[in-house]
Scaffold this active site. Sequence first.
Site, PDB file in Angstrom:
ATOM      1  N   CYS A  97     -32.110 -41.910 177.986  1.00 34.07           N
ATOM      2  CA  CYS A  97     -31.787 -40.517 177.638  1.00 34.07           C
ATOM      3  C   CYS A  97     -32.579 -39.508 178.463  1.00 34.07           C
ATOM      4  O   CYS A  97     -32.134 -38.384 178.687  1.00 34.07           O
ATOM      5  CB  CYS A  97     -32.082 -40.215 176.166  1.00 34.07           C
ATOM      6  N   ASP A 118     -35.211 -42.306 169.490  1.00 34.83           N
ATOM      7  CA  ASP A 118     -34.925 -42.970 168.219  1.00 34.83           C
ATOM      8  C   ASP A 118     -34.440 -44.403 168.386  1.00 34.83           C
ATOM      9  O   ASP A 118     -34.764 -45.268 167.573  1.00 34.83           O
ATOM     10  CB  ASP A 118     -33.890 -42.166 167.432  1.00 34.83           C
ATOM     11  N   CYS A 159     -32.801 -36.584 174.359  1.00 32.00           N
ATOM     12  CA  CYS A 159     -32.801 -37.443 173.184  1.00 32.00           C
ATOM     13  C   CYS A 159     -32.813 -36.631 171.888  1.00 32.00           C
ATOM     14  O   CYS A 159     -33.240 -35.481 171.879  1.00 32.00           O
ATOM     15  CB  CYS A 159     -33.988 -38.393 173.235  1.00 32.00           C
ATOM     16  N   ASP A 160     -32.405 -37.286 170.803  1.00 31.30           N
ATOM     17  CA  ASP A 160     -32.107 -36.618 169.524  1.00 31.30           C
ATOM     18  C   ASP A 160     -32.969 -35.403 169.186  1.00 31.30           C
ATOM     19  O   ASP A 160     -32.467 -34.297 169.041  1.00 31.30           O
ATOM     20  CB  ASP A 160     -32.257 -37.618 168.366  1.00 31.30           C
ATOM     21  N   LYS A 161     -34.280 -35.609 169.017  1.00 27.81           N
ATOM     22  CA  LYS A 161     -35.138 -34.530 168.520  1.00 27.81           C
ATOM     23  C   LYS A 161     -35.515 -33.539 169.606  1.00 27.81           C
ATOM     24  O   LYS A 161     -35.983 -32.446 169.322  1.00 27.81           O
ATOM     25  CB  LYS A 161     -36.440 -35.076 167.920  1.00 27.81           C
ATOM     26  N   CYS A 170     -27.233 -41.616 174.029  1.00 26.09           N
ATOM     27  CA  CYS A 170     -26.185 -42.409 173.369  1.00 26.09           C
ATOM     28  C   CYS A 170     -24.823 -41.717 173.425  1.00 26.09           C
ATOM     29  O   CYS A 170     -24.718 -40.520 173.184  1.00 26.09           O
ATOM     30  CB  CYS A 170     -26.543 -42.664 171.913  1.00 26.09           C
ATOM     31  N   SER A 223     -29.226 -42.373 161.045  1.00 23.07           N
ATOM     32  CA  SER A 223     -28.893 -42.173 162.445  1.00 23.07           C
ATOM     33  C   SER A 223     -27.507 -41.582 162.529  1.00 23.07           C
ATOM     34  O   SER A 223     -26.658 -41.825 161.670  1.00 23.07           O
ATOM     35  CB  SER A 223     -28.902 -43.530 163.137  1.00 23.07           C
TER      36      SER A 223
END
Length: 577
Positions: free
Chosen positions: A56, A88, A129-131, A201, A479
């Site tokens: 990511c 994650d 990435c996510d956060k 992702c 998730s």
Amino acid sequence: MHNARFDKSKLPSRHVTEGPSRAPHRSYFYAMGITEEEIHQPWVGVATCWNEAAPCNIALNRQAQSVKGGVKKGGGTPREFTTITVTDGIAMGHEGMRSSLASREAIADTVELTMRGHCYDAIVGLAGCDKSLPGMMMAMVRLNTPSVFIYGGSILPGRLNGKDVTVQDVFEAVGKHQAGSMSDAELEILERIACPSAGACGGQFTANTMACVSEAIGLALLNSSGAPAPYESRDQYGEASGVAVMNLIEKNIRARDIVTRKSLENAARIVACTGGSTNAGLHLPAIAHEAGIDFDLFDVCDIFRDTPYFVDLKPGGQYVAKDLYESGGVPVVMKELRKAGLIHEDCMTASGRTIGEELDMIEGDADGKVIYHVDSPITKTGGVVGLRGNLCPEGAIVKVAGMSEEEQVFTGPARVFECEEDAFAAVKARGYEEGEVIVIRNEGPAGGPGMREMLATTAALSGQGMGKKVALITDGRFSGATRGFCVGHVGPEAAHGGPIGMLQNGDVITINALTGELSVDLTEEELAARKAAWAGPRKTIYATGALWKYAQLVGGARKGAVTHPGAETELHIYMDL
């Protein structure tokens, strides 16, 4: 000189570049080969979350170079810096997951400190990435500088037996392997081909959900989040973002001119109609908090409730981010929302034009395959639903994208676990019954600490073919790749004395996503009696360090699990110091 466009006397960088007293500061700049002309231009922080932890983030430093080119083209002086990311996918399913949500605050804090310390005038933030996406956007709104966000792009899908596969398939394969329906060799083949490139992702998991949000909320240029990470065509968006931030400095358009109540509503729409991650219910209130806007989980869920779900993305649907991009991306999705009157068109964006003006320039249309037409959606209401009831006075959230109406109602006896590890072990050993509601508590922001995601457990259930035969509730998170009837963000959390902490095995729990209810068949008196007998929060092993500090400060999930008072109480804005 470029400087005629910019009034340096009003910009923060004057504190480090102007006047005889700043000669020592300038000597540092000359040491790095910065020219006299560049010293007296506006300074732009180019912030990335680059690291070697995961695909990511791996392309972000390369992409930052194109952003810097754009800043220079626009008459600014770019300075690149990095912050952390906790990925994650790597942190999932073990103690490392506790670091994930806390990293969002660390990202916002470190970007704030870097910007303040060096007096940068504006920011272009790159995240993968996510956060890191909400963390970067929170910093922009907190600082209230001219700001442009850019996503690092998604991963390409893997191919196996003529089908696209993602990391979600690998998590679910673990369950199949445990159940004996997949061999060691098959698992080894899948894990080698599921993730073939740089990028975050590929399903509509948290990273892509928040990437769509960045465009809808106005902080990113339209269509900038679409192209997969390996595509060199991303560079044109990097350059354009650098040019755009210089335009925002000139016009004094700041992050809070862009992030308003209306633009947050636009952002919530995009999450709902794409069947996005429930984590948006945590991140949108946190971004709002930085602007002093009261926009909590219930506000987000009100919008989810009356937004049709019409973009067919994994995990509820079939397609991945690359397919969405090839069908016209977020702009085409927003055009469909606009047809239904679901977009506030007057919101300002990073381009200096309103969202309505931007959408007028988009030529593409819904293909009816990845992006359905809004008047013939996959389902009439959003893919994510908010719940309330005596089990969650401060709300809870569930993703129902891809579920039929009868699957959205579930009543059953509680099977209570004190943490995720206990639940995962029980699932692995089949220590649960069909028809039960699995309860995982003490996993909230403070009680975890860190509000872990429960993907290992939910993926194992799916892999065992039990995803539709049990339900799951937790004060932790899920998730974006979770599917099945899984309720997260139950508040107040167990550590704060919420009803979820009072449950016992066999209590009958009802989840109804059609009416928005999460309740337990106990009277107020029974719940009160249990609370009176409650022994207090479960002790954790985090008695020191960053996670201890986080647990002391963090508030409830309803308001975004934030750790400071936010803009409501601020006494200055950084840009005006």
